[in-house]
Design an enzyme around this catalytic site. Structure first.
Site, PDB file in Angstrom:
ATOM      1  N   GLY A  31       0.813  -1.219   0.000  1.00 17.90           N
ATOM      2  CA  GLY A  31       0.000   0.000   0.000  1.00 17.90           C
ATOM      3  C   GLY A  31       0.842   1.263   0.000  1.00 17.90           C
ATOM      4  CG  LEU A  33      -0.897   1.522  -3.763  1.00 20.65           C
ATOM      5  CD1 LEU A  33      -2.044   1.049  -4.651  1.00 20.65           C
ATOM      6  CD2 LEU A  33       0.172   0.447  -3.676  1.00 20.65           C
ATOM      7  CG  HIS A  34       5.108   4.830  -5.143  1.00 24.36           C
ATOM      8  ND1 HIS A  34       5.609   4.037  -6.153  1.00 24.36           N
ATOM      9  CD2 HIS A  34       5.590   4.305  -3.987  1.00 24.36           C
ATOM     10  CE1 HIS A  34       6.392   3.113  -5.638  1.00 24.36           C
ATOM     11  NE2 HIS A  34       6.380   3.234  -4.313  1.00 24.36           N
ATOM     12  N   GLY A  36       5.271   3.942  -9.055  1.00 27.99           N
ATOM     13  CA  GLY A  36       6.063   2.714  -9.228  1.00 27.99           C
ATOM     14  C   GLY A  36       5.144   1.501  -9.179  1.00 27.99           C
ATOM     15  CG  HIS A  37       3.158   0.488  -5.519  1.00 27.67           C
ATOM     16  ND1 HIS A  37       3.290   1.583  -4.698  1.00 27.67           N
ATOM     17  CD2 HIS A  37       3.785  -0.526  -4.884  1.00 27.67           C
ATOM     18  CE1 HIS A  37       3.956   1.239  -3.604  1.00 27.67           C
ATOM     19  NE2 HIS A  37       4.275  -0.031  -3.691  1.00 27.67           N
ATOM     20  N   GLY A 162       9.091  -5.295  -8.691  1.00 28.62           N
ATOM     21  CA  GLY A 162       9.894  -4.160  -9.144  1.00 28.62           C
ATOM     22  C   GLY A 162      11.384  -4.373  -8.907  1.00 28.62           C
ATOM     23  CG  ASP A 165      11.940  -3.516  -3.218  1.00 31.91           C
ATOM     24  OD1 ASP A 165      12.427  -3.070  -2.180  1.00 31.91           O
ATOM     25  OD2 ASP A 165      10.968  -2.971  -3.797  1.00 31.91           O
ATOM     26  CG  MET A 201       8.478   7.135  -7.856  1.00 31.18           C
ATOM     27  SD  MET A 201       7.075   6.934  -8.949  1.00 31.18           S
ATOM     28  CE  MET A 201       7.257   8.416  -9.914  1.00 31.18           C
ATOM     29  CB  SER A 203       5.571   3.449   0.586  1.00 31.79           C
ATOM     30  OG  SER A 203       5.054   2.672  -0.458  1.00 31.79           O
TER      31      SER A 203
HETATM   32  P1  AMP Z   1       6.024  -2.466  -1.665  1.00 31.85           P
HETATM   33  O1  AMP Z   1       4.669  -1.880  -1.561  1.00 31.85           O
HETATM   34  O2  AMP Z   1       7.129  -1.543  -1.288  1.00 31.85           O
HETATM   35  O3  AMP Z   1       6.117  -3.821  -1.009  1.00 31.85           O
HETATM   36  O4  AMP Z   1       6.260  -2.733  -3.222  1.00 31.85           O
HETATM   37  C1  AMP Z   1       5.387  -3.535  -3.961  1.00 31.85           C
HETATM   38  C2  AMP Z   1       6.011  -3.831  -5.304  1.00 31.85           C
HETATM   39  O5  AMP Z   1       6.238  -2.605  -6.009  1.00 31.85           O
HETATM   40  C3  AMP Z   1       7.372  -4.524  -5.192  1.00 31.85           C
HETATM   41  O6  AMP Z   1       7.485  -5.516  -6.194  1.00 31.85           O
HETATM   42  C4  AMP Z   1       8.325  -3.387  -5.411  1.00 31.85           C
HETATM   43  O7  AMP Z   1       9.595  -3.799  -5.905  1.00 31.85           O
HETATM   44  C5  AMP Z   1       7.585  -2.556  -6.435  1.00 31.85           C
HETATM   45  N1  AMP Z   1       8.076  -1.187  -6.429  1.00 31.85           N
HETATM   46  C6  AMP Z   1       8.289  -0.392  -5.354  1.00 31.85           C
HETATM   47  N2  AMP Z   1       8.812   0.788  -5.713  1.00 31.85           N
HETATM   48  C7  AMP Z   1       8.942   0.743  -7.065  1.00 31.85           C
HETATM   49  C8  AMP Z   1       9.435   1.659  -8.052  1.00 31.85           C
HETATM   50  N3  AMP Z   1       9.901   2.863  -7.716  1.00 31.85           N
HETATM   51  N4  AMP Z   1       9.408   1.262  -9.352  1.00 31.85           N
HETATM   52  C9  AMP Z   1       8.938   0.055  -9.713  1.00 31.85           C
HETATM   53  N5  AMP Z   1       8.461  -0.859  -8.827  1.00 31.85           N
HETATM   54  C10 AMP Z   1       8.471  -0.519  -7.527  1.00 31.85           C
END
Ligand code: AMP
Length: 296
Positions: A31, A33-34, A36-37, A162, A165, A201, A203
């Protein structure tokens, strides 16, 4: 977009959709979210479904499923968990606008009935001992535990992660292998989405103060400069330059590491015969930022 809170309901819904011929693309998130998500949602929607065959008149149909679950077992730092940003309404709106079909947002008790100790964990060997694994003990155990649980619930044909990570992508690739699902789940790794100044990007960026945000893109600039100097300088030298620069501006760097991109074996110097990646983790105040860049 259909929203589910309970495992039983989402499973029933997805089972029916599968019977109707839908392929399932899954995007797990925590969550806040931006874009990237949202880029993962867009890619999932654009990519041809696994099993698509242009010779068949009707292509396989695809359903995009996102989850939002802030998984307590992957936080080694209590404060990081407690301060993890939550923006429920905004997240729902962003997903709906992006055309996501299904959102699963369970409570902790739904994912861990009887507590996390009742859910299987996985070993990731070397990957758990370096970089994020070394800095965040238990983190990848928690990630593996929750993603295995989510994969079991959603049963996706495609999984979108993404590159931001990178080590997590490698861990989850190994998880898919351990679960014996490498032939059934297509793993897609999407490129890192950045702010105009280059900051990846995240969270966690919204926890940065204004002055911190103004300098946060220095991590990206370090990655770019390391990439530019790979054929002229020794890694040790550029690593020190970046470390000094980050410290001077008020960051606490945890690592600036060069590794083989295929297995994350740490390298002491550039080696153009290998596919290389540079990874940085640094704290700015109490906000921990990570980023990486493939070099060649
Ligand atoms: P998170 O909410 O941080 O667990 O991220 C969820 C998914 O979004 C993971 O697969 C992350 O690697 C991907 N993600 C997070 N930030 C970015 C970004 N800036 N660009 C692309 N994917 C991202």
């Amino acid at each position: 977009m259909v929203i589910f809170k309970y495992i039983e309901d989402v499973k029933y819904y997805l089972e029916n959709k599968r019977e109707e011929g839908f392929r399932i693309a899954f995007i797990p998130t925590m969550g806040a979210l931006h874009n990237g998500h949202i880029s993962l949602i867009n890619e999932a929607k654009q990519a041809k479904p696994a099993g698509y065959n242009s010779a068949i008149a009707i292509p396989a149909k695809k359903l995009t499923v996102a989850s939002i679950f802030v998984n307590p077992t992957q936080f080694n730092d209590k404060e990081d968990f407690e301060k993890y940003p939550v923006s429920g309404e905004n997240d729902i709106q962003m997903l709906a606008e992006a055309g996501c079909d299904v959102l699963f947002m369970p409570q902790v008790t739904e994912i861990y009935p009887g507590g996390p100790d009742n859910i299987p964990t996985f070993e990731f060997g070397y990957l758990e001992t370096v970089l994020e694994g070394a800095q965040r003990p238990g983190h990848f155990k928690g990630v593996g535990q929750v993603v295995a649980r989510l994969l079991d619930i959603v049963q996706p044909d495609e999984l979108y992660l993404g590159q931001k990570d990178y080590q997590q992508c490698m861990v989850l690739k190994d998880l898919i292998r351990q679960l014996g699902k490498e032939d059934t789940i297509n793993l897609h790794i999407s490129s890192t989405q950045r702010e105009p100044d280059g900051l990846a990007m995240s969270s966690r960026n919204r926890r940065l103060t204004e002055p911190q945000r103004a300098i946060a893109a220095l991590i990206y600039q370090c990655l770019v400069s390391i990439q530019a100097k790979q054929s002229t300088d020794k890694f040790e030298l550029v690593q020190k330059e970046c470390n000094d620069l980050l410290e001077e501006k008020g960051f606490s760097p945890e690592y600036i590491s060069l590794a083989d991109a295929n297995n994350l074996e740490l390298l002491t110097d550039f080696d153009s015969n290998r596919k290389m990646i540079v990874l940085i983790a640094a704290k700015l105040g109490n906000v921990r930022l990570i980023d990486n860049m493939l070099l060649n």
